[in-house]
Scaffold this motif. Structure first.
Motif, PDB file in Angstrom:
ATOM      1  N   HIS A 206      -2.535 -15.481   1.045  1.00  0.00           N
ATOM      2  CA  HIS A 206      -2.537 -15.325   2.443  1.00  0.00           C
ATOM      3  C   HIS A 206      -3.563 -13.711   2.075  1.00  0.00           C
ATOM      4  N   ASP A 207      -4.694 -13.997   3.034  1.00  0.00           N
ATOM      5  CA  ASP A 207      -5.410 -13.165   2.782  1.00  0.00           C
ATOM      6  C   ASP A 207      -4.695 -12.114   3.127  1.00  0.00           C
ATOM      7  N   VAL A 208      -4.552 -10.172   2.751  1.00  0.00           N
ATOM      8  CA  VAL A 208      -4.010  -9.350   3.004  1.00  0.00           C
ATOM      9  C   VAL A 208      -5.774  -8.294   2.956  1.00  0.00           C
ATOM     10  N   ASN A 209      -5.139  -7.304   3.441  1.00  0.00           N
ATOM     11  CA  ASN A 209      -6.030  -5.505   3.184  1.00  0.00           C
ATOM     12  C   ASN A 209      -5.014  -4.731   2.654  1.00  0.00           C
ATOM     13  N   LEU A 210      -5.077  -4.274   2.037  1.00  0.00           N
ATOM     14  CA  LEU A 210      -5.084  -2.824   0.959  1.00  0.00           C
ATOM     15  C   LEU A 210      -5.738  -1.513   1.280  1.00  0.00           C
ATOM     16  N   LEU A 211      -4.594  -0.423   1.107  1.00  0.00           N
ATOM     17  CA  LEU A 211      -5.251   0.142   1.857  1.00  0.00           C
ATOM     18  C   LEU A 211      -4.035   1.216   0.684  1.00  0.00           C
ATOM     19  N   ARG A 212      -4.816   2.104  -0.013  1.00  0.00           N
ATOM     20  CA  ARG A 212      -4.082   3.259  -1.178  1.00  0.00           C
ATOM     21  C   ARG A 212      -3.973   4.553  -0.407  1.00  0.00           C
ATOM     22  N   HIS A 213      -2.516   4.392   0.420  1.00  0.00           N
ATOM     23  CA  HIS A 213      -1.539   5.340   0.950  1.00  0.00           C
ATOM     24  C   HIS A 213      -0.627   5.747   0.320  1.00  0.00           C
TER      25      HIS A 213
END
Length: 439
Positions: free
Chosen positions: A187-194
């Motif tokens: 599944h496509d996700v967006n990863l934010l470095r946080h």
């Protein structure tokens, strides 16, 4: 909103003692809040952020110019794949709200956070002359509808190892507050470095319909690392050590903003006020972005709403955000009052004692009012009860001894607050953020 405030008699009368609405669909505890707090320091914490925030989608060729006019930030360097803390102020330089802004594509943005900033921006999209469109998704927990996206976060010493295991491709190297596409379980996700507790981590989101599958993959992989799913109560505590105040009264009640209040749906814009601080003047509940710690992100090279008063303030602010470390003995006395004759003090629900969305407790120095304490919470990792406060600058040095008044006014009508007596709790000023930032 204007009609509701007029009917109540004043904005303060409208907002006082309304209690606390439902925060999220996530249970208050998944295991135990102490173990959940320990996880972000010792192993890895998993947070489900899907239900308690509003989303604001903005698209169009004027989007960057629009944000530059109504946000205090610098948008010249904004590009797809970057995120930033979006802060908006009113024409008098007072804080309305903030959110996390994601630059999705050339003319496409998504901001995620409280409703106050999004309502203000949407009003100007609908009433202004900008080639942009905007759409707000209200807090899903309030509407009962599914969110557009799931939104999860992992943070802690083991967070990166867990994400390396669950991503289908090698985990990308991402700079802080940058995001990139990835895949989890196909599944496509967006990863934010946080990270929300001063520890390394990621926030990631994708279409809500496969959120449960992605959650299970992450929790299963994290089991050997000691991952803990945060409940609603433990989730709301790490901002005390990170220094972020999530909810204050939005500065929307000046006379010149009447048109905005007439546009604003009271159901989307109403917050509750509680605590020992009292004033009939709603502006006494306002803060500026500088007072809330956002002075370093204000870009005075661009024209934006609220620029002139903020430019005068930023070099010499009257007040400053600090952490207050509550005196252990005085906190224990609050509980001890339950086991003795006479009046008792206001009960403290651990780990996040509050009885309103916007908590304002009076801060004193030698009996004189010098500020307000807002968010408070007990942090097991520090073994301390902390709050975030805005105090007069002359009392903002670490080590300064102050006190705060715990308890509601005698005429309190909040049905969720028991009868009690107010008490004074000693506190020591400390820096904000309170702990070392390891992100």
């Amino acid at each position: 909103m204007e009609e509701a405030a007029q009917a109540a008699g004043s904005p303060v009368d409208l907002m006082r003692d309304l209690g606390v609405g439902k925060f999220t669909k996530v249970p208050d505890e998944i295991t135990h809040w102490i173990e959940e707090q320990r996880s972000w320091r010792e192993t890895c914490a998993f947070a489900d952020q899907s239900y308690h925030m509003t989303d604001h989608y903005v698209e169009g060729p004027d989007a960057v110019d629009f944000y530059s006019e109504y946000g205090v930030n610098n948008f010249e360097t904004s590009e797809p794949g970057k995120a930033k803390q979006l802060v908006v102020a009113n024409p008098n330089g007072y804080f309305i709200g903030d959110a996390i802004l994601f630059h999705l594509d050339d003319d496409e943005f998504l901001s995620v956070g409280g409703a106050a900033a999004h309502n203000w921006l949407q009003y100007h999209i609908e009433t202004g002359d900008y080639d942009v469109s905007g759409e707000i998704q209200p807090r899903p927990v309030a509407t009962g509808e599914d969110p557009n996206n799931f939104r999860f976060q992992v943070q802690g010493p083991e967070a990166i190892k867990i994400m390396e295991e669950v991503t289908d491709e090698p985990l990308p190297e991402i700079g802080f507050f940058n995001f990139e596409p990835a895949s989890i379980g196909g599944h496509d996700v967006n990863l934010l470095r946080h990270g929300m507790a001063g520890e390394p981590g990621f926030e990631f989101w994708g279409p809500y319909e496969y959120g449960d599958e992605v959650k299970d993959i992450v929790l299963d992989a994290g089991e050997e690392y000691g991952i803990r799913h945060l409940g609603a109560e433990s989730y709301q505590t790490p901002n005390k050590i990170l220094g972020w105040i999530p909810l204050v009264v939005p500065a929307i009640f000046e006379e010149e903003l009447q048109d905005y209040r007439e546009w604003l749906d009271v159901g989307q814009g109403l917050l509750s006020i509680g605590g020992s601080f009292e004033s009939d003047d709603i502006t006494d509940y306002y803060f500026t972005p500088t007072e809330l710690g956002y002075g370093h992100i204000i870009n005075f090279d661009q024209d934006f709403v609220g620029k002139e008063p903020l430019e005068k303030e930023v070099g010499d602010p009257d007040r400053e955000k600090v952490t207050l470390v509550w005196n252990d003995e005085d906190v224990i006395d609050v509980f001890a009052s339950l086991f003795s004759e006479g009046e008792t003090y206001k009960f403290m629900e651990f780990p996040h004692p509050r009885s309103s969305a916007c908590q304002y407790n009076k801060v004193l120095k030698d009996g004189n009012h010098v500020g307000v304490s807002t968010e408070q919470g007990y942090i097991y990792n520090q073994r301390e009860l902390l709050s975030l406060a805005v105090v007069d600058t002359e009392y903002s040095d670490p080590g300064t001894e102050v006190s705060l008044i715990w308890g509601e006014p005698e005429d309190n009508t909040n049905p969720k607050v028991e009868r009690h007596a107010q008490t004074e709790i000693r506190a020591t000023v400390a820096p904000s953020p309170y702990s070392e930032d390891n992100r």
